[in-house]
Design a protein around this motif. Structure first.
Motif: not given
Lengths: 408, 293
Positions: A362-384
């Motif tokens: 389901n995470v792969l289907g969500y449009f969740n994105i986070y900004s870390l130090g100016g770099t945008l990252m998708d939720a999956a690698p952050i969660l892992l």
């Protein structure tokens, strides 16, 4: 020591019951996951291995690159079925005969419904029926244009320009045309994976919650802590037992589940992009099916590891298995209550809660994105990453608490 | 071989469970005698490193036992008052597990388990589950686990509580057998347990050691003497109210009393030789008793 710690866990009568429940739930889930039917040319529904083989054969006929020509063929074949007397008939059997003729390209038809729906978030089951052959060439373009429309309309306030550009770039970067293959095995595997992971987590929570608190409930704490290794290796062995339980039970459960589903339904389509899947069409993760499987497997493992270690930490801190055993329930069900809070940041927070690890599909289907130090990252690698680190940090913390325990 | 306790104190919020206790122990059996709540268990738990003292020190051969950490626990054997176990483990599994956390190699552990089961009279019962054992058998497994590492310090907290008289005698004999070349500290509120086996007795009251020495030394230093007399039945209450009464026994011509007093209570009372039980009553008064005897 490790062997005896595991023996302590499994010697509890409740543990045998818990393992029995896990086996039954996995059995039932496998039964549902493999319950695929095929409608033969006479309109008769069939189930079982021969039905799977027949369905596979029909869908394999459409395997290959989903280019404009193949999509045009699907649109035309679909039109032919819809205009057939069997489809028009009021008789149920006649309609089943019509259905049987479209089983081979049913998945591709679903993709057309997605691509040509009125809006990005819409799905119109009859949309493919209204398409003409020459519209096939718009298929991949529609995917991007619908996203852009959504980002500029409904989701305008939800994302920054940088984030919107990130999503569009991901959409544009995907390699087209997609490669299509029969992939019922993977579809069904992914559909039921969250159930398997959650049940495994609840059982693991029960099993590990007594590892640390057990010494107090059995009143064996005094002997334990006055032994030579009691405050060192024996405490470490408890953490080791938790790790072994999580790793062993989770991997065995998932591998059994995967093996049963894929051996029965087939593992074809493993190299296809996840956008071919009904649930993956909108995903901005440009990965293949086998990579999604690894993400689900890794997410579930890290989720189970983190939650189980948290249970063990609570169990060591409170000396109570009852409080510890509630942790998985809280982590799984609390997000359902938070969903109702109408604040923009809630969605962002929910996307990073540990329950997300249990449903990586389901995470792969969500449009969740986070900004870390100016770099945008998708939720999956952050969660892992975040929960793997937290799980690792809980180990020395739990060890420290238990090692310095005073027995009054 | 010396275990030294210096000004040891343990406070739990406003309650002082152990108050400025000092003593030195070498090889031999020490009986820690006191009523329930005297602070015996708290003292023992500190001696076992289960509780950290609020003040004072405990040293083994001059070294702080908490600083020694594992090195101290390696020479320690402990049988707690509430001896807990893993109910679904067999005796053998239980002892092998305790041996492993005590740092014994599997081969040594197996050999030692066999020897100790023989010693405590449980050989042939290795496969029996812990939860199926009687109270006495559990205690015997308890002493076996405490002895697994052949400890130099053996601490036994109320080891005979809940045992029937036969089991208690058996247990006392077992402790006497183990006493050679080690320090055994035995806590109890049952006088007869220590009367037979302890070479030195520590009397504990309200968190303090109020007297210590051999049985003879303690009796000799008793501040009161023991008297027996026969009185009319209706006088019994008067004597019980005014003297510490050790024993009351109905006799043909009245009631026979055994009581403690610094002075002869009546002209016809006879002075008796004091026992440890009299001593116990002398120090602990009405709280004393052998409810388990």
């Amino acid at each position: 020591m490790l062997k005896f710690e595991l023996k302590k866990v499994f010697s509890r009568p409740g543990s045998a019951i818990a393992m029995g429940i896990l086996a039954v739930v996995i059995g039932v889930t496998c039964w549902f996951a493999t319950d695929v039917y095929y409608v033969d040319p006479n309109g008769v529904k069939q189930r079982g291995p021969s039905a799977v083989a027949a369905l596979r054969e029909e869908q394999k006929a459409w395997a290959g690159e989903l280019d404009s020509e193949k999509l045009r063929q699907v649109i035309l074949a679909n039109k032919e079925i819809k205009s057939s007397p069997e489809y028009q008939s009021e008789d149920e059997n006649e309609r089943e005969i019509a259905y049987s003729r479209g089983q081979g390209f049913k998945d591709i038809r679903d993709l057309l419904n997605h691509a040509f729906a009125a809006g990005f978030c819409d799905y119109d089951y009859y949309c493919a029926d209204r398409l003409s052959g020459d519209m096939a060439s718009q298929f991949y373009g529609r995917r991007v244009s619908l996203l852009k429309e959504w980002l500029e309309g409904e989701a305008k306030e939800q994302y920054t320009d940088k984030e919107k550009a990130f999503f569009i770039s991901r959409y544009e970067k995907i390699k087209t045309p997609f490669y299509y293959d029969y992939m019922t095995g993977w579809t069904r595997l992914f559909d039921y994976a969250p159930t398997v992971v959650m049940i495994t987590l609840l059982i693991l929570g029960y099993l590990v919650s007594g590892i640390f608190s057990g010494e107090f409930s059995w009143k064996s704490d005094a002997v334990f802590f006055t032994s030579f290794h009691g405050r060192k290796r024996a405490t470490a062995a408890k953490t080791g037992a938790g790790l072994c339980l999580v790793t062993g039970i989770y991997l065995v459960t998932m591998l059994i589940y995967t093996a049963i589903v894929l051996l029965y339904l087939g593992a074809d389509g493993w190299a296809c992009p996840i956008q071919i899947l009904f649930s993956g069409w909108k995903s901005f993760y440009n990965i293949s099916v086998w990579q999604e499987y690894l993400l689900i497997l890794a997410g579930g493992y890290i989720g189970c590891l983190f939650t189980s270690f948290l249970c063990m930490w609570v169990s060591a801190k409170t000396r109570s298995a009852v409080i510890a055993v509630m942790i998985p329930f809280v982590l799984i069900f609390i997000p359902s209550f938070l969903e109702n809070i109408p604040a923009p940041f809630v969605g962002k927070i929910l996307g990073l809660l540990p329950d997300q690890l249990l449903q990586m599909g389901n995470v792969l289907g969500y449009f969740n994105i986070y900004s870390l130090g100016g770099t945008l990252m998708d939720a999956a690698p952050i969660l892992l990453t975040v929960y793997a680190v937290l799980a690792v940090l809980l180990v020395p913390w739990t060890y420290r608490i238990y090692r310095h325990m005073e027995i009054g | 071989m010396e275990l030294a306790v210096t000004k040891l104190t343990k406070r739990f919020q406003d309650i002082t469970a152990v108050d400025q206790v000092s003593c030195r122990m070498t090889a031999g059996v020490y009986g820690l005698l006191g009523v329930n709540g005297a602070g015996k268990t708290t003292l023992m738990r500190m001696l076992c490193t289960l509780l950290r003292p609020t003040g004072g020190t405990i040293t083994w051969e001059g070294e702080d036992i908490f600083a020694m950490d594992g090195r101290y626990r390696k020479i320690l054997g402990y049988l707690p008052q509430d001896f807990g176990y893993y109910p679904d483990f067999s005796i053998c599994d239980y002892l092998m597990y305790v041996a492993s956390i005590k740092g014994l190699r599997p081969v040594t552990a197996k050999k030692r388990t066999g020897q100790l089961l023989e010693l405590v009279g449980l050989s042939g019962m290795e496969k029996k589950k812990m939860k199926k054992l009687s109270g006495g058998m559990k205690r015997r497994v308890g002493i076996a686990q405490a002895m697994l590492n052949d400890p130099k310090i053996l601490i036994l907290d109320e080891p005979t509580a809940g045992l029937d008289p036969n089991e208690r005698i058996r247990f006392r004999n077992l402790i006497s057998e183990l006493a050679e070349e080690r320090l055994i500290l035995l806590s109890t509120h049952i006088v007869s347990d220590v009367a037979y086996i302890a070479s030195e007795i520590l009397l504990m009251r309200s968190g303090r050691i109020c007297a210590s020495g051999t049985t003879d030394e303690l009796i000799a230093a008793m501040p009161e003497r023991v008297w027996s007399m026969t009185v009319e039945k209706d006088q019994t209450e008067h004597f019980m109210k005014n003297y510490k009464t050790v024993n009351i026994k109905a006799a043909r011509d009245g009631v026979e009393l055994r009581l403690l007093s610094g002075q002869r209570p009546t002209p016809d009372s006879r002075e008796e030789a004091a026992t440890l039980e009299d001593l116990f009553l002398c120090y602990f008064g009405e709280k004393a008793g052998e409810e388990d005897a």
